[in-house]
Design a protein around this motif. Structure first.
Motif, PDB file in Angstrom:
ATOM      1  N   LEU A   1       0.828  -1.201   0.000  1.00  0.00           N
ATOM      2  CA  LEU A   1       0.000   0.000   0.000  1.00  0.00           C
ATOM      3  C   LEU A   1       0.864   1.253   0.000  1.00  0.00           C
ATOM      4  CD1 LEU A   1      -2.826  -1.036   2.491  1.00  0.00           C
ATOM      5  CD2 LEU A   1      -2.910  -1.004  -0.009  1.00  0.00           C
ATOM      6  N   ARG A   2       1.977   1.209   0.712  1.00  0.00           N
ATOM      7  CA  ARG A   2       2.906   2.345   0.708  1.00  0.00           C
ATOM      8  C   ARG A   2       3.485   2.554  -0.690  1.00  0.00           C
ATOM      9  NH1 ARG A   2       7.732   3.716   0.227  1.00  0.00           N
ATOM     10  NH2 ARG A   2       8.430   1.575  -0.159  1.00  0.00           N
ATOM     11  N   GLN A   3       3.841   1.477  -1.351  1.00  0.00           N
ATOM     12  CA  GLN A   3       4.412   1.575  -2.690  1.00  0.00           C
ATOM     13  C   GLN A   3       3.398   2.122  -3.692  1.00  0.00           C
ATOM     14  OE1 GLN A   3       6.310  -2.042  -4.006  1.00  0.00           O
ATOM     15  NE2 GLN A   3       7.493  -2.269  -2.114  1.00  0.00           N
ATOM     16  N   ILE A   4       2.157   1.701  -3.556  1.00  0.00           N
ATOM     17  CA  ILE A   4       1.109   2.195  -4.455  1.00  0.00           C
ATOM     18  C   ILE A   4       0.893   3.690  -4.250  1.00  0.00           C
ATOM     19  CG2 ILE A   4      -1.366   2.085  -4.957  1.00  0.00           C
ATOM     20  CD1 ILE A   4      -1.182  -0.932  -4.279  1.00  0.00           C
ATOM     21  N   GLU A   5       0.877   4.108  -3.009  1.00  0.00           N
ATOM     22  CA  GLU A   5       0.689   5.525  -2.715  1.00  0.00           C
ATOM     23  C   GLU A   5       1.844   6.366  -3.262  1.00  0.00           C
ATOM     24  OE1 GLU A   5      -0.047   8.507   1.122  1.00  0.00           O
ATOM     25  OE2 GLU A   5       0.375   6.382   1.430  1.00  0.00           O
ATOM     26  N   ALA A   6       3.042   5.795  -3.261  1.00  0.00           N
ATOM     27  CA  ALA A   6       4.227   6.554  -3.638  1.00  0.00           C
ATOM     28  C   ALA A   6       4.351   6.789  -5.142  1.00  0.00           C
ATOM     29  CB  ALA A   6       5.489   5.854  -3.127  1.00  0.00           C
ATOM     30  N   VAL A   7       3.784   5.912  -5.957  1.00  0.00           N
ATOM     31  CA  VAL A   7       3.985   6.032  -7.399  1.00  0.00           C
ATOM     32  C   VAL A   7       3.107   7.147  -7.975  1.00  0.00           C
ATOM     33  CG1 VAL A   7       2.248   4.281  -7.988  1.00  0.00           C
ATOM     34  CG2 VAL A   7       4.107   4.767  -9.572  1.00  0.00           C
ATOM     35  N   ASP A   8       3.694   7.964  -8.827  1.00  0.00           N
ATOM     36  CA  ASP A   8       2.992   9.091  -9.463  1.00  0.00           C
ATOM     37  C   ASP A   8       2.508   8.652 -10.831  1.00  0.00           C
ATOM     38  OD1 ASP A   8       2.020  11.479 -10.367  1.00  0.00           O
ATOM     39  OD2 ASP A   8       3.971  12.471 -10.543  1.00  0.00           O
ATOM     40  N   ILE A   9       1.189   8.686 -11.039  1.00  0.00           N
ATOM     41  CA  ILE A   9       0.633   8.280 -12.329  1.00  0.00           C
ATOM     42  C   ILE A   9      -0.118   9.415 -13.018  1.00  0.00           C
ATOM     43  CG2 ILE A   9       0.478   5.842 -11.714  1.00  0.00           C
ATOM     44  CD1 ILE A   9      -2.510   6.299 -11.161  1.00  0.00           C
ATOM     45  N   GLY A  10      -0.144  10.589 -12.414  1.00  0.00           N
ATOM     46  CA  GLY A  10      -0.793  11.734 -13.046  1.00  0.00           C
ATOM     47  C   GLY A  10      -2.304  11.692 -13.029  1.00  0.00           C
ATOM     48  N   MET A  11      -2.880  10.859 -12.175  1.00  0.00           N
ATOM     49  CA  MET A  11      -4.339  10.807 -12.045  1.00  0.00           C
ATOM     50  C   MET A  11      -4.682  10.299 -10.652  1.00  0.00           C
ATOM     51  SD  MET A  11      -5.461   7.391 -14.232  1.00  0.00           S
ATOM     52  CE  MET A  11      -4.295   7.625 -15.586  1.00  0.00           C
ATOM     53  N   ASP A  12      -5.941  10.419 -10.284  1.00  0.00           N
ATOM     54  CA  ASP A  12      -6.382   9.921  -8.982  1.00  0.00           C
ATOM     55  C   ASP A  12      -6.323   8.396  -8.945  1.00  0.00           C
ATOM     56  OD1 ASP A  12      -6.890  12.492  -8.136  1.00  0.00           O
ATOM     57  OD2 ASP A  12      -9.009  12.434  -8.720  1.00  0.00           O
ATOM     58  N   LYS A  13      -6.117   7.851  -7.751  1.00  0.00           N
ATOM     59  CA  LYS A  13      -6.121   6.409  -7.546  1.00  0.00           C
ATOM     60  C   LYS A  13      -7.270   6.041  -6.618  1.00  0.00           C
ATOM     61  CE  LYS A  13      -1.106   6.609  -7.350  1.00  0.00           C
ATOM     62  NZ  LYS A  13      -0.084   6.755  -6.319  1.00  0.00           N
ATOM     63  N   GLU A  14      -7.999   5.025  -6.999  1.00  0.00           N
ATOM     64  CA  GLU A  14      -9.051   4.453  -6.168  1.00  0.00           C
ATOM     65  C   GLU A  14      -8.609   3.058  -5.754  1.00  0.00           C
ATOM     66  OE1 GLU A  14     -13.758   4.114  -6.675  1.00  0.00           O
ATOM     67  OE2 GLU A  14     -12.675   2.851  -8.119  1.00  0.00           O
ATOM     68  N   LEU A  15      -8.391   2.847  -4.457  1.00  0.00           N
ATOM     69  CA  LEU A  15      -7.975   1.545  -3.949  1.00  0.00           C
ATOM     70  C   LEU A  15      -9.184   0.746  -3.488  1.00  0.00           C
ATOM     71  CD1 LEU A  15      -5.123   2.752  -4.068  1.00  0.00           C
ATOM     72  CD2 LEU A  15      -4.645   1.617  -1.895  1.00  0.00           C
ATOM     73  N   ILE A  16      -9.279  -0.478  -4.003  1.00  0.00           N
ATOM     74  CA  ILE A  16     -10.349  -1.387  -3.608  1.00  0.00           C
ATOM     75  C   ILE A  16      -9.687  -2.664  -3.104  1.00  0.00           C
ATOM     76  CG2 ILE A  16     -12.371  -2.668  -4.374  1.00  0.00           C
ATOM     77  CD1 ILE A  16     -12.699  -0.527  -6.582  1.00  0.00           C
ATOM     78  N   LEU A  17      -9.792  -2.898  -1.799  1.00  0.00           N
ATOM     79  CA  LEU A  17      -9.132  -4.025  -1.151  1.00  0.00           C
ATOM     80  C   LEU A  17     -10.182  -5.060  -0.755  1.00  0.00           C
ATOM     81  CD1 LEU A  17      -6.881  -1.941   1.300  1.00  0.00           C
ATOM     82  CD2 LEU A  17      -6.498  -2.410  -1.122  1.00  0.00           C
ATOM     83  N   VAL A  18      -9.953  -6.299  -1.160  1.00  0.00           N
ATOM     84  CA  VAL A  18     -10.909  -7.359  -0.840  1.00  0.00           C
ATOM     85  C   VAL A  18     -10.160  -8.493  -0.152  1.00  0.00           C
ATOM     86  CG1 VAL A  18     -12.715  -8.887  -1.670  1.00  0.00           C
ATOM     87  CG2 VAL A  18     -12.228  -6.749  -2.900  1.00  0.00           C
ATOM     88  N   ASP A  19     -10.512  -8.750   1.105  1.00  0.00           N
ATOM     89  CA  ASP A  19      -9.876  -9.814   1.878  1.00  0.00           C
ATOM     90  C   ASP A  19     -10.664 -11.111   1.728  1.00  0.00           C
ATOM     91  OD1 ASP A  19      -7.972 -10.783   3.986  1.00  0.00           O
ATOM     92  OD2 ASP A  19      -9.886 -11.170   4.970  1.00  0.00           O
ATOM     93  N   ASP A  20      -9.960 -12.166   1.322  1.00  0.00           N
ATOM     94  CA  ASP A  20     -10.606 -13.448   1.054  1.00  0.00           C
ATOM     95  C   ASP A  20     -10.511 -14.373   2.265  1.00  0.00           C
ATOM     96  OD1 ASP A  20     -12.041 -15.241  -0.522  1.00  0.00           O
ATOM     97  OD2 ASP A  20     -10.226 -16.109  -1.406  1.00  0.00           O
ATOM     98  N   CYS A  21     -11.012 -13.877   3.411  1.00  0.00           N
ATOM     99  CA  CYS A  21     -11.069 -14.635   4.663  1.00  0.00           C
ATOM    100  C   CYS A  21      -9.674 -15.016   5.165  1.00  0.00           C
ATOM    101  CB  CYS A  21     -11.941 -15.886   4.507  1.00  0.00           C
ATOM    102  SG  CYS A  21     -12.498 -16.593   6.078  1.00  0.00           S
ATOM    103  N   SER A  22      -8.806 -14.019   5.287  1.00  0.00           N
ATOM    104  CA  SER A  22      -7.464 -14.252   5.809  1.00  0.00           C
ATOM    105  C   SER A  22      -7.511 -14.673   7.274  1.00  0.00           C
ATOM    106  CB  SER A  22      -6.623 -12.981   5.677  1.00  0.00           C
ATOM    107  OG  SER A  22      -6.392 -12.662   4.316  1.00  0.00           O
ATOM    108  N   THR A  23      -6.490 -15.414   7.683  1.00  0.00           N
ATOM    109  CA  THR A  23      -6.429 -15.915   9.061  1.00  0.00           C
ATOM    110  C   THR A  23      -5.103 -15.584   9.744  1.00  0.00           C
ATOM    111  OG1 THR A  23      -5.607 -18.060   8.277  1.00  0.00           O
ATOM    112  CG2 THR A  23      -7.994 -17.822   8.544  1.00  0.00           C
TER     113      THR A  23
END
Length: 232
Positions: A22-44
């Motif tokens: 998530l830190r790496q995604i936030e750090a990269v500049d792509i010149g547009m807004d980013k929408e993060l959609i996180l889906v957890d598949d029942c992690s334990t």
């Protein structure tokens, strides 16, 4: 001109890596807004607790969803796709094998109107890091997919798939596990989408580090390649 990228991240037992990706995604500049959609598949393994903490933080902007049972990567992505609002959608794994610094090169063919779909290839600039048998299996499945779908890709099984959202929303997907890769490829090919691949960096993990793709998934992928090309 696209103004928002939806980044869908299927997550299963990635407590060790989640915050860093998530830190790496936030750090990269792509010149547009980013929408993060996180889906957890029942992690334990504590992943869900990290997501809950993120969800309750004051500066959280991510959309976070949870599966009550483990359903597989394909099902997890379908959950995420229901909530995308960006012009372009990108699939990102949470395990640090794929580098968000590749986003600009992945987006460029779409932003330049040269393609509607981009695959990030681990093989265009030499063999990926990781096990030889994984390399051989992926190349075989890609070649089979190319043959039956009439396309020319170098890495059908890659995580990095970038698709114009209006196209993605018109496709009905069914696969729950790793059949997602051949299914989406076949259905994009049927739509005559312009698909290009670009080279990406890749840091492959060994099986003892948490790989979840087995030989059974490889056999199933052959079935899915044939099924979604000719029978779905």
């Amino acid at each position: 001109m696209a103004h928002k990228l939806s980044i869908v991240i299927p997550i299963y037992n990635e407590a060790e890596h989640l915050e860093e990706i998530l830190r790496q995604i936030e750090a990269v500049d792509i010149g547009m807004d980013k929408e993060l959609i996180l889906v957890d598949d029942c992690s334990t393994d504590g992943t869900r607790e990290i997501l809950k903490k993120l969800q309750n933080s004051d500066n959280n902007t991510a959309k976070i969803f949870y599966h009550d049972i483990n359903r597989g990567k394909g099902a997890t992505l379908r959950t995420g796709f229901q909530h995308i609002t960006g012009d372009i959608t990108l699939i990102q794994d949470a395990d640090l094998e794929y580098d968000p610094q590749d986003y600009p090169k992945l987006l460029k063919p779409i932003l330049d109107d040269e393609a509607s779909v981009v695959y990030g290839s681990r093989f265009m600039e030499g063999r990926q890091e990781g096990l030889l048998r994984s390399y051989v299996a992926n190349r075989f499945l890609t070649s089979l997919s190319n043959f039956v779908n009439g396309i020319k890709l170098t890495d059908m099984e890659t995580c990095y798939k970038v698709i114009k959202t209006d196209i993605l929303k018109e496709i009905t997907l069914h696969s729950d596990r790793f059949g997602f890769e051949p299914e989406i490829t076949a259905k994009l090919a049927k739509r005559k989408c312009t698909i290009v691949d670009v080279p990406i960096s890749y840091r492959g993990r060994d099986y003892h580090q948490g790989k979840t793709v087995s030989w059974k998934d490889g056999v199933a992928a052959i079935f899915h390649i044939i099924r979604y090309r000719f029978f779905s």
